[in-house]
Design an enzyme around this catalytic site. Sequence first.
Site, PDB file in Angstrom:
ATOM      1  N   TYR A   1       1.106  -1.358   0.158  1.00 42.11           N
ATOM      2  CA  TYR A   1      -0.287  -0.213   0.137  1.00 42.11           C
ATOM      3  C   TYR A   1       0.545   1.028  -0.210  1.00 42.11           C
ATOM      4  O   TYR A   1       1.119   1.664   0.649  1.00 42.11           O
ATOM      5  CB  TYR A   1      -0.656  -0.178   1.198  1.00 42.11           C
ATOM      6  CG  TYR A   1      -2.191   0.704   1.211  1.00 42.11           C
ATOM      7  CD1 TYR A   1      -2.778   0.936   0.763  1.00 42.11           C
ATOM      8  CD2 TYR A   1      -2.194   1.688   2.728  1.00 42.11           C
ATOM      9  CE1 TYR A   1      -4.139   2.097   0.483  1.00 42.11           C
ATOM     10  CE2 TYR A   1      -3.001   2.797   2.803  1.00 42.11           C
ATOM     11  CZ  TYR A   1      -3.522   2.485   1.872  1.00 42.11           C
ATOM     12  OH  TYR A   1      -4.801   3.700   2.383  1.00 42.11           O
TER      13      TYR A   1
ATOM     14  N   HIS B   1      -1.655   7.523  -3.296  1.00 41.78           N
ATOM     15  CA  HIS B   1      -3.343   6.287  -3.233  1.00 41.78           C
ATOM     16  C   HIS B   1      -3.873   6.683  -1.982  1.00 41.78           C
ATOM     17  O   HIS B   1      -4.564   6.663  -1.378  1.00 41.78           O
ATOM     18  CB  HIS B   1      -2.541   5.472  -4.263  1.00 41.78           C
ATOM     19  CG  HIS B   1      -3.864   4.694  -3.134  1.00 41.78           C
ATOM     20  ND1 HIS B   1      -5.316   3.910  -4.225  1.00 41.78           N
ATOM     21  CD2 HIS B   1      -3.789   3.096  -2.820  1.00 41.78           C
ATOM     22  CE1 HIS B   1      -5.710   3.137  -3.846  1.00 41.78           C
ATOM     23  NE2 HIS B   1      -5.963   2.535  -2.481  1.00 41.78           N
TER      24      HIS B   1
ATOM     25  N   GLU C   1      -7.146  -1.839  -9.711  1.00 45.55           N
ATOM     26  CA  GLU C   1      -5.768  -1.244  -9.399  1.00 45.55           C
ATOM     27  C   GLU C   1      -5.011  -1.217  -9.777  1.00 45.55           C
ATOM     28  O   GLU C   1      -4.222  -2.540 -10.101  1.00 45.55           O
ATOM     29  CB  GLU C   1      -5.895  -1.379  -7.043  1.00 45.55           C
ATOM     30  CG  GLU C   1      -7.315  -1.528  -6.278  1.00 45.55           C
ATOM     31  CD  GLU C   1      -6.803  -1.527  -4.796  1.00 45.55           C
ATOM     32  OE1 GLU C   1      -6.015  -2.429  -4.060  1.00 45.55           O
ATOM     33  OE2 GLU C   1      -7.231  -0.962  -4.430  1.00 45.55           O
TER      34      GLU C   1
ATOM     35  N   GLU D   1      -1.556  -1.665 -10.501  1.00 45.75           N
ATOM     36  CA  GLU D   1      -0.273  -2.125  -9.558  1.00 45.75           C
ATOM     37  C   GLU D   1       1.052  -2.503 -10.221  1.00 45.75           C
ATOM     38  O   GLU D   1       1.154  -3.089 -11.592  1.00 45.75           O
ATOM     39  CB  GLU D   1      -0.730  -3.092  -8.695  1.00 45.75           C
ATOM     40  CG  GLU D   1      -1.808  -2.700  -7.429  1.00 45.75           C
ATOM     41  CD  GLU D   1      -1.766  -3.071  -6.350  1.00 45.75           C
ATOM     42  OE1 GLU D   1      -1.238  -3.964  -6.248  1.00 45.75           O
ATOM     43  OE2 GLU D   1      -3.047  -2.728  -5.877  1.00 45.75           O
TER      44      GLU D   1
ATOM     45  N   LYS E   1     -11.243  -8.550  -2.724  1.00 42.71           N
ATOM     46  CA  LYS E   1      -9.981  -8.794  -3.820  1.00 42.71           C
ATOM     47  C   LYS E   1      -9.910 -10.338  -4.018  1.00 42.71           C
ATOM     48  O   LYS E   1      -9.486 -10.057  -4.975  1.00 42.71           O
ATOM     49  CB  LYS E   1      -9.136  -8.555  -2.648  1.00 42.71           C
ATOM     50  CG  LYS E   1      -8.868  -6.817  -2.243  1.00 42.71           C
ATOM     51  CD  LYS E   1      -8.156  -5.974  -2.895  1.00 42.71           C
ATOM     52  CE  LYS E   1      -7.971  -4.255  -2.290  1.00 42.71           C
ATOM     53  NZ  LYS E   1      -7.397  -3.550  -2.683  1.00 42.71           N
TER      54      LYS E   1
END
Lengths: 424, 424
Positions: free
Chosen positions: B136, B141, B207, B209, B261
């Site tokens: 994270y 974000h 998301e 990433e 998730k």
Amino acid sequence: MINANNPSLKSWIEVSSESDFPIQNIPFGIFKLGTNSDGRVGTRIGDKVIDLSVVAELGFFAELNIDISVFFDSSLNGFIGLGKDVTRAVRERISELFQDGNSEVKNSDELNRIVLDVDQVEMLLPVEIGDYTDFYSSEQHAYNVGCMFRDPNNALLPNWKHIPVGYHGRASSIVVSGTPLHRPKGQQKPNDDEPPVFGPCKLLDFELEMAFIVGKSTELGDSVTTADAEDHIFGVCVFNDWSARDIQKWEYVPLGPFLAKNFGSSVSPWVVTLDALEPFKVAGSKQDPKVLPYLEFEGDKNYNINLDVIIETAEGQSKQVTRSNFKYMYWNMCQQLAHHTANGCNINVGDIMASGTISGPEEGEYGSMLEISWRGTKPVPMPDGTERKFIHDGDSVVMRGFGEANGIRLGFGEVRTKVLPAKG
Amino acid sequence: MINANNPSLKSWIEVSSESDFPIQNIPFGIFKLGTNSDGRVGTRIGDKVIDLSVVAELGFFAELNIDISVFFDSSLNGFIGLGKDVTRAVRERISELFQDGNSEVKNSDELNRIVLDVDQVEMLLPVEIGDYTDFYSSEQHAYNVGCMFRDPNNALLPNWKHIPVGYHGRASSIVVSGTPLHRPKGQQKPNDDEPPVFGPCKLLDFELEMAFIVGKSTELGDSVTTADAEDHIFGVCVFNDWSARDIQKWEYVPLGPFLAKNFGSSVSPWVVTLDALEPFKVAGSKQDPKVLPYLEFEGDKNYNINLDVIIETAEGQSKQVTRSNFKYMYWNMCQQLAHHTANGCNINVGDIMASGTISGPEEGEYGSMLEISWRGTKPVPMPDGTERKFIHDGDSVVMRGFGEANGIRLGFGEVRTKVLPAKG
């Protein structure tokens, strides 16, 4: 009734009345014999380990018509993957071979290759674990933690009675009973007004849990109903979800526990099948408010299994600090599995799903030192005159589970872990 | 400089100037040819996939003296496990074989078995994933989410600038680019005053990433320093950490995201080595407050890699909704790995560790629809006249990454996922 569960059966192998492994148990595990051998599949009766690879090799499973190579594997995944019809038939056949009056194995020339003393073997991790999930399903535990860290009048969070709350854990660091663990290091923030510090955890704790092993895989996108869930659960172990409370407190908001947990979790070596646990089924507590339809279930889905935790000092003095019970689960395993897959998450044979700390309603039934010592305010006196708020270096934590019902007493053996000092 | 990175190299395979796969890239992946074959190891130059199992079989790696069976595996784990000295030597040798002027492969009778059109092959998941961790680590974000769900004046939680916050995700549901995912179902609580409901997620989000693949295992109890971390990182992929915002909001307190998730995460098929990314290294932003010593590092550890997100409608109309950059990471991969192992947590070859959503400081650089549409308050107009607050059934989300530096342009290809309606 499953024949293998018949309480009147006795084995021609001697089994003491206090043994966890009467012929009604027949758990499965992975053992090795000697330092150079690989693991293979075994079961246990009394103080004997039965080498199922030899039983299979000698043709005693011939009528079952199965691929016997699975008994030579160093994990149970292949065996479990044969499906419950097969693994159930194997358990029934083992029950037959080792019961009083049957001489097929007893009179075998190879008896000494089949039946081994438990002291001769080393137990290994029973399964190759794909994913590990930890739930949080004991109401008393969630309540106790809520009282300590939030407010006794609002101890349970709003979602707790609607969702079998769970989170993903680390599969790589799950070790079998007997494997020592080093005290973890990590960031802690002992003083609110000062920056965090890094060093060995000071508040090392156990969590008394049970863990089930997934027995049947699903595809991504599929869900398992509560009615089908038992088909997907092979069996159950005792599980110690080690926790570093000081690391946890500082790290866990907002994404949950991470380094506070992933330094190690310990599992008992014998997987007791769901079939063997059938006689111990009891009703759980009433779920109020009513759960959503996908979490409804029929029948008794809790299990009356006593769960003990003992702390042994480095000098070998021991004290039992808890007797809890697997029946104190608000959310049962079928609900956990239905919830886990409700979104289409796929599961695989060998996945481990643990219960979360199991605390009963009374003092003396709490499943962690955090609760037993109530955050360190009620230290536990030890027989050597020392006391414990949390776990010390050199301590071993031993967890055991056993049930008595319908004329059968059986158990899980133990999960034992010694804590070594933090590394370098 | 690594020879394979030399910007003046050209391949005898045609490579367009816009290709992600010039001869300076040489990523590794798993492909299969035809529906009945198993996966094997390949690399890519331009629009050609190179079958490294055939290259190896024909003896072109003979001087490297390696076990070539790894090229016939259906995951990269065996190859990666040979160690960075070996995988680096293989990359150098491939660079040699396919550069202008080298005719060893070019003149081979088996050329058509070695060099395949990208359209001929199907790409598979590159690694067998033991454990998956999601960090994270993008400040913007974390700040954006904090502003929306808490308070702009207190957007970052107190631990955020001390800890590379991370959590465990689900390894089983990670799929390769091209694999469609069903919209997940789950509990949501749209109305504070009413009980939760169960049904298809309404706020489905991506998301953006990056994810690194662990290249060297450790034993339980060991830690990796920031200085050694690059030795333990094989390479990097683009990663879409799909998220169900409504499920997440109701479930995530106190143990973090779970069903929001674990219904699926998508990864790009080509693993770009850390060596290939060397030319793109840049400094990260200054870390203030000063980090604890185990998180200190030397040198540039961020990477200037543009990251694009495109939404394609079911009818094929597309809109780029983000250009972010991998350089916008507050915590770099070396710090993430040092933190992950600071407590002795063991890591294994093939583990995936993702960055967390990467958002840049400007609008137009945000890495999720949650931020782009600011919780749905700023819908994104699409070319077909519709708008998007979150992702619709039938949409495909495409993410791409590429860098340009020191005379080299290279990229990651894409991770593309189509969203199917919720099942049943």
